[in-house]
Write a protein that holds these residues in place. Structure first.
Motif, PDB file in Angstrom:
ATOM      1  N   ASN A   1       0.795  -1.223   0.000  1.00 45.56           N
ATOM      2  CA  ASN A   1       0.000   0.000   0.000  1.00 45.56           C
ATOM      3  C   ASN A   1       0.829   1.274   0.000  1.00 45.56           C
ATOM      4  N   CYS A   2       2.148   1.129   0.128  1.00 44.40           N
ATOM      5  CA  CYS A   2       3.043   2.295   0.105  1.00 44.40           C
ATOM      6  C   CYS A   2       3.904   2.220  -1.155  1.00 44.40           C
ATOM      7  N   GLY A   3       3.342   2.640  -2.255  1.00 44.59           N
ATOM      8  CA  GLY A   3       4.034   2.514  -3.535  1.00 44.59           C
ATOM      9  C   GLY A   3       5.236   3.415  -3.700  1.00 44.59           C
ATOM     10  N   ASN A   4       5.349   4.465  -2.868  1.00 40.73           N
ATOM     11  CA  ASN A   4       6.464   5.406  -2.989  1.00 40.73           C
ATOM     12  C   ASN A   4       7.611   5.101  -2.024  1.00 40.73           C
TER      13      ASN A   4
ATOM     14  N   GLU B   1       8.024  -6.787  -4.197  1.00 40.86           N
ATOM     15  CA  GLU B   1       6.951  -6.031  -4.846  1.00 40.86           C
ATOM     16  C   GLU B   1       7.149  -4.522  -4.721  1.00 40.86           C
ATOM     17  N   ALA B   2       8.117  -4.110  -3.900  1.00 40.75           N
ATOM     18  CA  ALA B   2       8.413  -2.673  -3.741  1.00 40.75           C
ATOM     19  C   ALA B   2       9.294  -2.227  -4.901  1.00 40.75           C
ATOM     20  N   LYS B   3       8.689  -1.919  -6.020  1.00 41.49           N
ATOM     21  CA  LYS B   3       9.415  -1.637  -7.265  1.00 41.49           C
ATOM     22  C   LYS B   3      10.267  -0.380  -7.193  1.00 41.49           C
ATOM     23  N   ASN B   4       9.913   0.564  -6.326  1.00 42.72           N
ATOM     24  CA  ASN B   4      10.656   1.828  -6.240  1.00 42.72           C
ATOM     25  C   ASN B   4      11.706   1.835  -5.129  1.00 42.72           C
ATOM     26  N   LEU B   5      11.883   0.703  -4.470  1.00 38.51           N
ATOM     27  CA  LEU B   5      12.830   0.636  -3.350  1.00 38.51           C
ATOM     28  C   LEU B   5      14.262   0.852  -3.834  1.00 38.51           C
ATOM     29  N   GLU B   6      14.985   1.758  -3.138  1.00 35.82           N
ATOM     30  CA  GLU B   6      16.364   2.085  -3.512  1.00 35.82           C
ATOM     31  C   GLU B   6      17.378   1.679  -2.445  1.00 35.82           C
ATOM     32  N   ARG B   7      16.959   1.648  -1.187  1.00 30.41           N
ATOM     33  CA  ARG B   7      17.888   1.313  -0.101  1.00 30.41           C
ATOM     34  C   ARG B   7      17.231   0.289   0.824  1.00 30.41           C
ATOM     35  N   LEU B   8      17.945  -0.795   1.063  1.00 33.52           N
ATOM     36  CA  LEU B   8      17.388  -1.891   1.860  1.00 33.52           C
ATOM     37  C   LEU B   8      18.459  -2.473   2.773  1.00 33.52           C
ATOM     38  N   TRP B   9      18.127  -2.562   4.064  1.00 35.66           N
ATOM     39  CA  TRP B   9      19.023  -3.155   5.058  1.00 35.66           C
ATOM     40  C   TRP B   9      18.396  -4.452   5.579  1.00 35.66           C
TER      41      TRP B   9
END
Length: 237
Positions: free
Chosen positions: A44-47, A69-77
């Motif tokens: 539900n948080c597409g941004n 599914e988080a297509k716009n994700l740029e940073r992930l820990w």
């Protein structure tokens, strides 16, 4: 601020207030939420561009399917998410292709297969933490370095550099390799590297018989360097 008692209900409340406005969330050390809450948040948080799940010890590969599914994700820990395997990393690599930073610190169930999937799919990756990831071999590290070399070549190419320009408030301006090098020398990493290189190598520690017998001649080194330059010129023009 760390909130170790964030539950699925808490995430639903956050979702109700923020939803499309939410771009970054830190859930590190939060061990009370489960797959359901994380699923509702991401879908539900597409941004969403930044997600910290460090020390979420109970997360498994089923959670990474949702993260993918988080297509716009740029940073992930994902530091110390001990139950995530190559399968989970594969889900993230194929789904989150915009990743620029990925932390896999202490993911002991991830090996060369998972790292390889990241290298192949995440073309925009700029930072990858593999500290204490087991079963890495030299061949995979070499492949990662080759991919990094390709990215660096694109950054210094007039044809490809503009796609990496991030500051939309300023007009694009081509930056030469010399300008990159000069800026790097002013950066603390470059200064530390220069200080290390200033220390002369102690030749008494080298193995002279081995070098004389198996070392590459200066002619072969010249040929290899020349071939490399020709290849780079062809790719640039």
């Amino acid at each position: 601020m760390l909130c170790p008692r964030v539950t699925d209900v808490s995430l639903i409340v956050i979702l109700g207030f923020c939803k499309d406005k939410l771009r970054s969330i830190n859930l590190s050390r939060s061990k009370s939420f489960r797959h359901v809450g994380l699923s509702n948040l991401i879908r539900n948080c597409g941004n969403l561009v930044e997600l910290d799940l460090s020390n979420a010890n109970e997360l498994r590969d089923s959670a990474t399917e949702v993260i993918g599914e988080a297509k716009n994700l740029e940073r992930l820990w994902l530091s110390r998410c001990r139950w995530i395997t190559n399968v989970g990393i594969g889900c993230i690599a194929t789904g989150c292709r915009k990743l620029r930073l990925l932390n896999l610190n202490w993911l002991t169930l991830v090996d060369n297969v998972g790292v390889g999937l990241v290298a192949v799919n995440c073309k925009e990756l700029r930072s990858l933490d593999l500290s204490h990831v087991l079963k890495q071999d030299l061949s995979m590290i070499c492949k990662m370095l080759l991919l990094l070399i390709c990215v660096i070549h694109k950054l210094t190419s007039k044809k490809d550099q503009q796609q990496y320009w991030e500051d939309n408030e300023k007009p694009y301006m081509f930056i030469t390799a010399r300008e990159f090098a000069a800026t790097f020398k002013l950066f603390h990493v470059g200064q530390r590297l220069m200080s290390e290189l200033d220390i002369p190598f102690d030749k008494t520690k080298s193995h002279h018989p081995m070098t004389k017998r198996y070392g590459v001649s200066n002619t072969e080194i010249l040929k290899a360097c020349f071939s490399r330059e020709v290849l780079l010129i062809r790719r640039a023009y």
